[in-house]
Structure formats: C-alpha cells, structure tokens
Write an enzyme that holds these catalytic residues in place. Sequence first.
Site, short mmCIF file in Angstrom:
data_model
loop_
_atom_site.label_atom_id
_atom_site.label_comp_id
_atom_site.label_asym_id
_atom_site.label_seq_id
_atom_site.Cartn_x
_atom_site.Cartn_y
_atom_site.Cartn_z
N LYS A 40 0.85 -0.99 -0.17
CA LYS A 40 -0.56 0.04 0.12
C LYS A 40 0.80 0.76 -0.24
O LYS A 40 0.80 1.78 -0.48
CB LYS A 40 -0.88 0.18 1.31
CG LYS A 40 -1.82 1.19 1.50
CD LYS A 40 -3.06 0.27 2.69
CE LYS A 40 -2.74 0.77 3.49
NZ LYS A 40 -2.80 2.69 3.80
N SER A 41 1.76 1.70 1.12
CA SER A 41 2.77 2.43 0.62
C SER A 41 3.75 2.10 0.13
O SER A 41 3.61 3.73 -1.39
CB SER A 41 3.91 2.43 1.79
OG SER A 41 2.82 1.57 3.16
N GLY A 117 -4.81 7.99 5.27
CA GLY A 117 -4.24 9.22 6.17
C GLY A 117 -2.57 9.25 4.89
O GLY A 117 -2.15 10.69 4.81
N ARG A 145 -8.63 12.46 12.36
CA ARG A 145 -6.97 11.99 12.13
C ARG A 145 -6.49 13.40 12.53
O ARG A 145 -6.58 14.38 11.71
CB ARG A 145 -6.43 10.71 11.84
CG ARG A 145 -7.35 9.80 11.42
CD ARG A 145 -6.75 9.07 10.77
NE ARG A 145 -5.14 8.29 10.67
CZ ARG A 145 -4.93 7.60 10.00
NH1 ARG A 145 -5.42 7.07 8.98
NH2 ARG A 145 -3.22 7.68 10.51
N SER A 191 7.19 9.75 12.10
CA SER A 191 6.20 9.34 11.01
C SER A 191 6.70 9.72 9.40
O SER A 191 7.45 10.33 8.99
CB SER A 191 5.24 10.25 11.44
OG SER A 191 4.16 10.49 9.97
N ASP A 338 1.57 -0.87 11.91
CA ASP A 338 0.88 -1.54 11.48
C ASP A 338 0.72 -2.99 11.67
O ASP A 338 -1.15 -3.21 11.98
CB ASP A 338 0.83 -1.32 9.45
CG ASP A 338 0.59 0.08 9.35
OD1 ASP A 338 0.41 1.24 10.23
OD2 ASP A 338 1.41 0.38 8.60
N LYS A 365 -4.40 6.15 14.39
CA LYS A 365 -4.92 5.20 13.54
C LYS A 365 -5.95 5.31 13.13
O LYS A 365 -6.92 6.24 12.99
CB LYS A 365 -4.04 3.74 13.43
CG LYS A 365 -2.58 3.81 13.93
CD LYS A 365 -2.05 4.68 12.09
CE LYS A 365 -0.54 4.79 12.71
NZ LYS A 365 0.32 5.54 11.53
N ARG A 369 -6.19 1.96 17.85
CA ARG A 369 -6.41 0.54 17.63
C ARG A 369 -5.54 -0.16 19.22
O ARG A 369 -6.14 -0.83 19.22
CB ARG A 369 -4.84 0.10 16.68
CG ARG A 369 -4.96 0.20 15.35
CD ARG A 369 -4.64 0.42 14.31
NE ARG A 369 -5.16 0.07 12.98
CZ ARG A 369 -4.29 0.49 12.12
NH1 ARG A 369 -2.95 0.47 11.91
NH2 ARG A 369 -4.99 0.80 10.95
C1 S3P Z 1 2.17 5.25 6.31
C2 S3P Z 1 3.34 5.39 7.60
C3 S3P Z 1 2.90 4.90 8.41
C4 S3P Z 1 2.03 3.79 8.89
C5 S3P Z 1 0.41 3.86 7.82
C6 S3P Z 1 1.20 4.16 6.01
C7 S3P Z 1 2.81 5.99 5.01
O1 S3P Z 1 1.79 5.94 8.90
O2 S3P Z 1 0.84 3.70 10.17
O3 S3P Z 1 -0.59 3.05 7.04
O4 S3P Z 1 2.48 4.68 3.73
O5 S3P Z 1 4.59 6.67 5.08
P1 S3P Z 1 2.67 6.89 9.92
O6 S3P Z 1 4.40 7.25 9.07
O7 S3P Z 1 1.79 8.09 10.20
O8 S3P Z 1 3.04 6.60 11.00
#
Ligand code: S3P
Length: 451
Positions: A40-41, A117, A145, A191, A338, A365, A369
């Site tokens: 996903k990221s 997010g 959020r 983050s 996650d 989140k 959670r």
């Molecule tokens: C993500 C970073 C994480 C993660 C999210 C995806 C990303 O959040 O929890 O599911 O793709 O950069 P944070 O970086 O805000 O902790």
Amino acid sequence: PPPLSPDMSASPPSSSSAPSQFKVKSVSPFTAELEVPGDKSISHRAVMFAGLSNGTCEIDGFLPSEDCWCTVEAMRALGVQIDVLEEGEHGPSKLRVKGNSGRFEAPTEPVYCGNSGTTMRLLSGILAAQPFETELHGDASLTRRPMDRIAKPLRQMGAEIEGRGDRCTAPLKIRGTAEIQPIHYESPVASAQVKSAILLAGMFANGKTSVTEPYLSRDHTERMLHYLLVKTVREGNTVSIWGGQTPESRDLRVPGDISSAAFWIVAAAARPKSRLRVRNVGLNPTRSGILHALIRMGARLNECIDEENGEPVGSVEVNGGSLRGIEIGGDEIPKLIDEIPIIAVAGALAEGKTVIRDAHELRVKESDRISAVAENLRRMGVEVQEFADGMEITGGAKLQGATVDSLGDHRIAMAFAIAGLYAEGETIVRDVECVNTSYPGFEAELKQLIG
Ligand code: S3P
C-alpha cells in the site's frame, strides 16, 4: 500500449464482493504457499512520484485497494493522466502515469482522500508548493485524524493551511505557493507520512530541506526518489533533500505488502505443524519488524531476499510452533506499527506476557487501535491491561469465539479473523467491508485456508 478502454481507465477497484462480516472457526494445521497484493505505501508513492516525474512511467503490481485508488483519482484531479493497462482479479493492477514535471492543474472540486492518511498527508506536501488552492476531505475516520503534524511544517515553509480545531483536522484548505521555503524540521513523531510530506514540498524549494525524526520511520520515499534519480541524504535520523529536482520517469514494480502477509504469517506461526511460504513480498528492514518480533517470540521463520532493486523483495517461510511473550517498544515500533493488532493476537496465543510500549501513535490510526485490540481480545477471554502508549497481554489461555467489531478499521478486521482461527467456537467479525482499504481478496484467501 493504449488503455484497455476509456471506461476501464476510469474504473475503481471492484468492491462488489465485499463481505459485511467474517464467520471464522478454528482450523487444523495447514500448508500454504501464497502471494499477497501490492504494498500500500509503495503503491501510493508510485502513483504520486510518477505523476511528478518528467515522462511516462508504468507501475506494475499496483494495489487495487480503495486507499490507493483515492491517490489515483487525486492525481487525476490535478491533471495527471493515468491509464489502466491491466485489470487483476480485484481491480487495476498495472497503470501508466504521464508525469507533468510537477506542474499541476488546480482541481475543480474538493479532492476526496477516503480513509487514506497517506493520500491526505503526502498530497498536502505536493500541494503546499502549488500556486493554487485545494480542498482535501475524507471519510469519518480520516476526518478525526490529526493533520497538525503536517500543517505545522508546511506552514513554516510558506503554505497556508486551514483545518478544524487544534489538531487541524480535515477538511483541509491548502493554499500553496510557488515560493515554498526550505526548512529544517524536528518532527515530534516518527512518521513516514510527515517526513514524506516535508520532503515532497522540499523538492520544490530553493535549497536544502531536512527532517529529523525521533526514530527512523519507513524509508520508501527516500528509496523511490533515489530510484527516480532524486537525491536525498540520510544522516542518523535526519533526511535531507535539495529543491529543484524532478523525478526521472522510470517503470516501477510494487512488491507484495508485508503488512498483508503478516496476517497469514501469524496464522501459521502459532500452530505446530503448519507451514507457510509467502512469495514476492517486500522485506524493507524499516517495515519487517514483525518478523524479528515473531522470531523473538520463538517463531520458526526465515526470510530470503531474492532481489534488491530499490526495495528488497523475497519470501518468508514459517514453520508453526509455540510462541512466548516478549516486550516491544522504542525504535522498533515504527518498523511494525501497522502490525501491532496482529502482533497482539500473537501475544494472546503466546505463553506469558507480551508488553507493547511507546506506541501512542496507535491511538490516531484508522481507529484507536489500542482500545480496539484490548476490547476485542477481552471479548475473546484474554486478560489485557491498556496503557496510554500500549498494552500488556496475558497469553496462553484458549481463545473463546466471540462477536467482535472492526470499528471500520481494516487491520482490526483482519487481525481478529486470524484470532478466530485459534478460538474455540465461532468468531464473528462485524463491519469488515473496510478490508478493501488495503487487502482486496483477504476473504477469499481466508476461505481457502478454512476449507
Ligand atoms: C505510512 C506510514 C505509517 C503507516 C501507514 C502508512 C506511509 O504512518 O501507519 O499505514 O505510507 O507512509 P505514519 O508514518 O504516520 O506512522
């Protein structure tokens, strides 16, 4: 090749097969070999960075999930042409993105970021440096959020950002500027979303922008920028970027998502005689903390990296056995943030206590959670003590089947489907349409496992 058809190029991931609840029963030991959908990221970044690039990029292995589709639609709203080249079982899996070298069009309507997010925060970084105003909004969860974590640094860089209340929650109005200024920013949270938003804005600034984090967060942004020949430098927990660089267009391949693989890994790890192999999964060390936590819990598990082209990719093998409780905290938290819901389930299955600390971030989140996991584990008969920044789980008692709620959070839904595989009697997980946020096809895989 041309898009398959004009209609298909506009089609979102299919959600027609979305279940409304999972009914799960205990399974006997199983042997399985599988692949999980794209990360996903990395899928979000692939679409955004390709859109910022100076030419045409093809993205293979794209995750056709609702979250990532929001990023596709957002980039389209900014004038980026995105065609679907291939449809997989669950939606578009190969895309062609025509980058516009960072010269976007003002969207004609507010841009919807859904539950995502990553879409809202990373896009804010890009929009901070555009000479127009954009409104970003999201679903009920995303609207709760905190966005002050990106609004604060982006305002320092010269963007005007309006949100609601102290935490600057969505809808966000972003008035960007072509005169975005470089900064050095000390982020109070580890983050990757905050780091990436600042680096993306910094790519448009005149000079060096850097971000320091308390702990290193996932580094997909830095790796993908490097692959697209944009220079960033990391020294300790500080990452810097120099403005005026444009990503080179190159084709991108997205590996399987270790966060999705994590559910099956735990499903196998705590059951003696189970064997599992997950192929083609991303093994970036800033993401694979769950593997090391499980090994410390006594899991018999091997990772094998087959290729390292931007991102390490390989396979994970699990031989089921018994687990013991451990303590998790500090700089390891961002590497498994996650996965904490499913690690908590592993903790309930382990002998002894599992203590999770330094994970305040879990409170903000897709759901809170910490309280969601504690509540659902208790419903299944597990003793859990909740802390502001984590929990203590007393493992080892047989899980009891129960009706639990996902609270609309995909990772809670999937973690408790796996808990149900270990419980006595039937477990019903309610409100599970949300799994399409990150793992379309989860239910089909689950059914195959249950038989
Ligand atoms: C993500 C970073 C994480 C993660 C999210 C995806 C990303 O959040 O929890 O599911 O793709 O950069 P944070 O970086 O805000 O902790």
